[in-house]
Scaffold this motif. Structure first.
Motif, PDB file in Angstrom:
ATOM      1  N   LYS A  29      48.851  40.378  54.674  1.00  0.00           N
ATOM      2  CA  LYS A  29      48.403  41.416  53.739  1.00  0.00           C
ATOM      3  C   LYS A  29      48.477  40.904  52.303  1.00  0.00           C
ATOM      4  O   LYS A  29      47.574  41.153  51.501  1.00  0.00           O
ATOM      5  N   THR A  30      49.530  40.172  51.971  1.00  0.00           N
ATOM      6  CA  THR A  30      49.670  39.641  50.625  1.00  0.00           C
ATOM      7  C   THR A  30      48.556  38.646  50.317  1.00  0.00           C
ATOM      8  O   THR A  30      47.989  38.660  49.224  1.00  0.00           O
ATOM      9  N   TYR A  31      48.214  37.787  51.284  1.00  0.00           N
ATOM     10  CA  TYR A  31      47.087  36.873  51.081  1.00  0.00           C
ATOM     11  C   TYR A  31      45.810  37.656  50.800  1.00  0.00           C
ATOM     12  O   TYR A  31      45.020  37.290  49.935  1.00  0.00           O
ATOM     13  N   ARG A  32      45.605  38.752  51.539  1.00  0.00           N
ATOM     14  CA  ARG A  32      44.411  39.572  51.312  1.00  0.00           C
ATOM     15  C   ARG A  32      44.415  40.171  49.913  1.00  0.00           C
ATOM     16  O   ARG A  32      43.407  40.116  49.199  1.00  0.00           O
ATOM     17  N   LEU A  33      45.543  40.708  49.516  1.00  0.00           N
ATOM     18  CA  LEU A  33      45.637  41.325  48.194  1.00  0.00           C
ATOM     19  C   LEU A  33      45.446  40.305  47.070  1.00  0.00           C
ATOM     20  O   LEU A  33      44.743  40.587  46.091  1.00  0.00           O
ATOM     21  N   ILE A  34      46.050  39.143  47.215  1.00  0.00           N
ATOM     22  CA  ILE A  34      45.887  38.079  46.211  1.00  0.00           C
ATOM     23  C   ILE A  34      44.415  37.700  46.094  1.00  0.00           C
ATOM     24  O   ILE A  34      43.918  37.442  44.996  1.00  0.00           O
ATOM     25  N   SER A  35      43.727  37.689  47.226  1.00  0.00           N
ATOM     26  CA  SER A  35      42.325  37.294  47.250  1.00  0.00           C
ATOM     27  C   SER A  35      41.395  38.387  46.734  1.00  0.00           C
ATOM     28  O   SER A  35      40.206  38.148  46.521  1.00  0.00           O
ATOM     29  N   GLY A  36      41.927  39.595  46.572  1.00  0.00           N
ATOM     30  CA  GLY A  36      41.149  40.690  45.995  1.00  0.00           C
ATOM     31  C   GLY A  36      40.268  41.440  46.983  1.00  0.00           C
ATOM     32  O   GLY A  36      39.327  42.118  46.588  1.00  0.00           O
ATOM     33  N   TYR A  37      40.567  41.335  48.257  1.00  0.00           N
ATOM     34  CA  TYR A  37      39.767  42.016  49.279  1.00  0.00           C
ATOM     35  C   TYR A  37      40.447  43.287  49.756  1.00  0.00           C
ATOM     36  O   TYR A  37      41.666  43.350  49.862  1.00  0.00           O
ATOM     37  N   SER A  38      39.621  44.273  50.099  1.00  0.00           N
ATOM     38  CA  SER A  38      40.128  45.478  50.743  1.00  0.00           C
ATOM     39  C   SER A  38      40.097  45.255  52.250  1.00  0.00           C
ATOM     40  O   SER A  38      39.460  44.317  52.742  1.00  0.00           O
TER      41      SER A  38
END
Length: 87
Positions: A29-38
């Motif tokens: 989830k953190t990788y997703r958030l860092i990448s700016g994706y929902s």
């Protein structure tokens, strides 16, 4: 360099370099958030349901039963390797 905001999981600065294990500790989830994706963005791109993405984020062990192409696309979106996200 990655900068996580207070709202995501506390202020934290990390750098990924060869042999740096700190990045390996970040959640999917953190990788997703860092990448700016929902969740919706990722689900649409990798062609699975939002429920599936949430389940994988909640229990990363679920990745082991996920099609490799799905995992590869997630890694590509997040800018990480499969070694970074596979448990």
């Amino acid at each position: 360099m990655y900068r996580l905001s207070d709202s995501m999981c506390g202020t934290m600065t990390t750098e990924k370099s060869k042999g740096d294990k700190l990045m390996d500790k970040l959640s999917i989830k953190t990788y997703r958030l860092i990448s700016g994706y929902s969740v919706k963005d990722v689900a649409g791109e990798v062609k699975v349901s939002e429920k599936t993405i949430r389940a994988i984020e909640k229990d990363p062990e679920r990745l082991k039963g996920t099609k490799f192409e799905t995992v590869r696309k997630m890694c590509e979106m997040y800018g990480v390797t499969t070694d970074d996200i596979l448990v």
